[in-house]
Design a protein around this motif. Structure first.
Motif, PDB file in Angstrom:
ATOM      1  N   LYS A  31       0.758  -1.273   0.071  1.00 42.55           N
ATOM      2  CA  LYS A  31       0.093   0.132   0.084  1.00 42.55           C
ATOM      3  C   LYS A  31       0.833   1.603  -0.050  1.00 42.55           C
ATOM      4  N   GLU A  32       2.276   1.235   0.468  1.00 44.12           N
ATOM      5  CA  GLU A  32       3.004   2.121   0.417  1.00 44.12           C
ATOM      6  C   GLU A  32       3.363   2.762  -0.718  1.00 44.12           C
ATOM      7  N   LEU A  33       3.266   1.902  -1.751  1.00 43.72           N
ATOM      8  CA  LEU A  33       3.798   2.284  -3.110  1.00 43.72           C
ATOM      9  C   LEU A  33       2.456   2.442  -3.988  1.00 43.72           C
ATOM     10  N   ASN A  34       1.351   2.808  -3.590  1.00 47.00           N
ATOM     11  CA  ASN A  34       0.248   3.255  -4.398  1.00 47.00           C
ATOM     12  C   ASN A  34       0.829   4.645  -4.708  1.00 47.00           C
ATOM     13  N   GLY A  35       0.234   4.789  -6.278  1.00 42.07           N
ATOM     14  CA  GLY A  35       0.631   6.295  -6.629  1.00 42.07           C
ATOM     15  C   GLY A  35       2.174   6.278  -6.815  1.00 42.07           C
ATOM     16  N   VAL A  36       2.735   5.024  -7.510  1.00 44.96           N
ATOM     17  CA  VAL A  36       4.227   5.220  -7.786  1.00 44.96           C
ATOM     18  C   VAL A  36       4.380   4.556  -9.146  1.00 44.96           C
ATOM     19  N   VAL A  37       5.287   5.121 -10.172  1.00 41.19           N
ATOM     20  CA  VAL A  37       5.252   4.851 -11.214  1.00 41.19           C
ATOM     21  C   VAL A  37       6.792   4.099 -11.364  1.00 41.19           C
ATOM     22  N   ALA A  38       6.781   2.825 -11.803  1.00 38.02           N
ATOM     23  CA  ALA A  38       8.151   2.027 -12.268  1.00 38.02           C
ATOM     24  C   ALA A  38       8.573   2.243 -13.485  1.00 38.02           C
ATOM     25  N   ILE A  39       9.803   2.983 -13.567  1.00 38.29           N
ATOM     26  CA  ILE A  39      10.490   2.923 -14.995  1.00 38.29           C
ATOM     27  C   ILE A  39      11.524   1.649 -15.336  1.00 38.29           C
ATOM     28  N   ILE A  40      11.269   0.773 -16.106  1.00 35.01           N
ATOM     29  CA  ILE A  40      12.236  -0.476 -16.171  1.00 35.01           C
ATOM     30  C   ILE A  40      13.061  -0.540 -17.250  1.00 35.01           C
ATOM     31  N   ASN A  41      14.356  -0.495 -17.156  1.00 36.15           N
ATOM     32  CA  ASN A  41      15.227  -0.436 -18.110  1.00 36.15           C
ATOM     33  C   ASN A  41      15.796  -1.855 -18.199  1.00 36.15           C
ATOM     34  N   GLU A  42      15.729  -2.312 -19.610  1.00 32.24           N
ATOM     35  CA  GLU A  42      16.241  -3.732 -20.044  1.00 32.24           C
ATOM     36  C   GLU A  42      17.334  -3.583 -20.953  1.00 32.24           C
ATOM     37  N   PHE A  43      18.335  -4.635 -20.919  1.00 33.41           N
ATOM     38  CA  PHE A  43      19.346  -4.511 -21.619  1.00 33.41           C
ATOM     39  C   PHE A  43      19.413  -5.844 -22.542  1.00 33.41           C
ATOM     40  N   GLY A  44      18.996  -5.643 -23.828  1.00 34.12           N
ATOM     41  CA  GLY A  44      18.791  -7.139 -24.622  1.00 34.12           C
ATOM     42  C   GLY A  44      17.735  -6.727 -25.855  1.00 34.12           C
ATOM     43  N   HIS A  50       9.215  -6.403 -17.855  1.00 36.43           N
ATOM     44  CA  HIS A  50       7.953  -5.657 -17.632  1.00 36.43           C
ATOM     45  C   HIS A  50       6.762  -6.553 -17.800  1.00 36.43           C
ATOM     46  N   LEU A  51       6.717  -7.795 -18.364  1.00 36.32           N
ATOM     47  CA  LEU A  51       5.732  -8.663 -18.415  1.00 36.32           C
ATOM     48  C   LEU A  51       5.688  -9.265 -17.132  1.00 36.32           C
ATOM     49  N   LEU A  52       6.679  -9.496 -16.366  1.00 40.83           N
ATOM     50  CA  LEU A  52       6.742 -10.230 -15.094  1.00 40.83           C
ATOM     51  C   LEU A  52       6.644  -9.367 -13.917  1.00 40.83           C
ATOM     52  N   VAL A  53       6.242  -8.071 -13.997  1.00 41.76           N
ATOM     53  CA  VAL A  53       5.857  -7.216 -13.011  1.00 41.76           C
ATOM     54  C   VAL A  53       4.424  -7.003 -12.876  1.00 41.76           C
ATOM     55  N   GLU A  54       3.847  -7.380 -11.667  1.00 41.31           N
ATOM     56  CA  GLU A  54       2.354  -7.559 -11.698  1.00 41.31           C
ATOM     57  C   GLU A  54       1.977  -6.329 -11.320  1.00 41.31           C
ATOM     58  N   SER A  55       1.643  -5.321 -12.289  1.00 36.47           N
ATOM     59  CA  SER A  55       1.133  -4.030 -11.921  1.00 36.47           C
ATOM     60  C   SER A  55       0.410  -3.505 -13.261  1.00 36.47           C
ATOM     61  N   SER A  56      -0.385  -2.589 -13.088  1.00 37.81           N
ATOM     62  CA  SER A  56      -1.257  -2.232 -14.369  1.00 37.81           C
ATOM     63  C   SER A  56      -0.246  -1.436 -15.287  1.00 37.81           C
ATOM     64  N   GLU A  57      -0.607  -1.365 -16.430  1.00 41.78           N
ATOM     65  CA  GLU A  57       0.115  -0.592 -17.669  1.00 41.78           C
ATOM     66  C   GLU A  57       0.560   0.917 -17.219  1.00 41.78           C
ATOM     67  N   ASP A  58      -0.494   1.546 -16.410  1.00 45.33           N
ATOM     68  CA  ASP A  58      -0.466   2.982 -16.260  1.00 45.33           C
ATOM     69  C   ASP A  58       0.694   3.245 -15.249  1.00 45.33           C
ATOM     70  N   ARG A  59       1.262   1.996 -14.474  1.00 44.50           N
ATOM     71  CA  ARG A  59       2.212   2.154 -13.450  1.00 44.50           C
ATOM     72  C   ARG A  59       3.448   1.833 -14.086  1.00 44.50           C
ATOM     73  N   LEU A  60       3.677   1.411 -15.446  1.00 41.73           N
ATOM     74  CA  LEU A  60       4.967   1.278 -15.900  1.00 41.73           C
ATOM     75  C   LEU A  60       5.643   1.924 -17.147  1.00 41.73           C
ATOM     76  N   ALA A  61       6.703   2.038 -17.183  1.00 38.56           N
ATOM     77  CA  ALA A  61       7.276   2.660 -18.561  1.00 38.56           C
ATOM     78  C   ALA A  61       8.379   1.861 -18.715  1.00 38.56           C
ATOM     79  N   LEU A  62       8.736   1.600 -19.900  1.00 37.33           N
ATOM     80  CA  LEU A  62       9.835   0.656 -20.235  1.00 37.33           C
ATOM     81  C   LEU A  62      10.865   1.360 -21.182  1.00 37.33           C
ATOM     82  N   LEU A  63      12.109   1.165 -20.766  1.00 33.35           N
ATOM     83  CA  LEU A  63      13.226   1.677 -21.614  1.00 33.35           C
ATOM     84  C   LEU A  63      14.008   0.368 -22.168  1.00 33.35           C
TER      85      LEU A  63
END
Length: 362
Positions: A31-44, A50-63
């Motif tokens: 609950k402490e992370l409600n309202g948090v956006v995660a930016i995930i950077n992948e090398f490859g 990002h498919l393995l992070v259990e969160s809604s799409e509006d909370r994720l950004a992929l680099l």
């Protein structure tokens, strides 16, 4: 803007396979992370995390397809600026914090330098802290072999020693002493299965490089110099961004990443046999392996496999496919293992037909 009005950014770093995504997954469910956006950077070439992070799409950004400290540094700046603008315009749900997960090969110093100096960032965001994950089993070897791992530990405010259930007490004690020698000011916490109290990660305070060791200050100075100096692109692969060429920042001339996509289902036992063979043959050089696998015996519930060198964690069965794409996707970060060897062993030991293997676009 005053620090109280800026959006705090927590940087989650750590070497390949040290458990960053597992920690992130756990945190985003709190609950402490409600309202948090995660930016995930992948090398490859194929992005999976990002498919393995259990969160809604509006909370994720992929680099993807690059390292945040090199070729996608400008993408990070643009993403942060875009998030702030959309937040102000009300076109996305409001958020009050950003979590940036770097690749396992990222030198965090240029990332922090970007957050501290980029004009489009500093007025809207502030560094809340740096959290580094360290694998309890492989951590000592990794620190001895990879400069990036040392830097990740050296700049951290908090150190999370992961996979403690797999390590003996004497291993944990030796690693703890090693971490204390590199960074005596960082709080150290032991973590099992990524389950860390959010208070151990968040609100670490504004990042101050002057409070770190002389090495860290020097790395920041180099990052600043590199950001303002032209580079010879034929010699250095950092695309004109801040990096430390004196440490051969192509991460390691023998380190490479490639991905395979397999069109046909794979027999579970055959896949396990292939993993055993690869671990025995070249486990030392298999820096990181991750895969979503279409298992013939259970077509509706794929398995996720993570590996670090000789260690493969027990496969995790997902409740369903995270997307409509039901092909197996295998991602390799290796040191000196040609792609062709991997393909040949897949055909021989996992009974995969050569026609079913697709090389992802470079």
């Amino acid at each position: 803007m005053a620090a109280a009005d800026q959006i705090p950014v927590t940087v989650l770093t750590g070497f390949l396979g040290s458990g960053k995504t597992t920690v992130l997954n756990h945190l985003l469910r709190q609950k402490e992370l409600n309202g948090v956006v995660a930016i995930i950077n992948e090398f490859g070439e194929v992005a999976l995390d990002h498919l393995l992070v259990e969160s809604s799409e509006d909370r994720l950004a992929l680099l993807d397809n690059g390292c945040i400290c090199c070729s996608v540094r400008e993408d990070l700046i643009e993403t942060l600026a875009d998030l702030a603008a959309r937040r102000a315009a009300g076109t996305i749900p409001p958020f009050h914090r950003v979590l940036v997960e770097t690749t396992g090969l990222a030198d965090p110093v240029p990332v922090l330098h970007t957050l501290m100096t980029a004009p489009d960032v500093v007025g809207r965001y502030r560094i809340d802290g740096v959290v580094a994950t360290v694998d309890a089993v492989n951590g000592a070897h990794t620190l001895a072999a990879h400069d990036e791992a040392v830097r990740q530990v050296a700049v951290a405010d908090r150190l999370l020693v992961t996979k403690i259930d797999l390590a003996a007490d004497d291993e944990l004690s030796r690693l703890d002493a090693q971490l204390a020698a590199i960074n005596p000011v960082a709080a150290r916490h032991r973590v099992g299965n990524g389950m860390v109290d959010p208070t151990k990660v968040l609100d670490a305070g504004l990042f101050d490089p002057s409070a770190r060791s002389a090495d860290v200050v020097r790395w920041f100075d180099r990052a600043a110099q590199a950001a303002n100096a032209p580079h010879d692109h034929a010699e250095h692969d950092c695309h004109g961004e801040a990096c430390d060429h004196h440490s051969h920042h192509a991460h390691d001339t023998d380190v490479s990443s490639y991905s395979l996509i397999i069109d046909e289902p794979i027999q579970r036992d055959a896949f396990a046999r292939w993993l055993d063979y690869v671990a025995a043959l070249r486990g030392e050089d298999l820096l990181r392996f991750k895969a979503i696998v279409h298992v013939a015996e259970q077509p509706d519930t794929p398995i996720v496999v993570h590996g670090v060198q000789h260690v493969f964690h027990p496969p995790i069965t997902l409740a369903g496919w995270p997307s409509a794409d039901r092909r197996s996707r295998l991602v390799f970060i290796v040191r000196g293992i040609p792609r062709q060897i991997v393909e040949n062993t897949l055909c021989k030991f996992a009974a995969v037909s050569r026609a079913a293997i697709q090389r992802s676009a470079a």
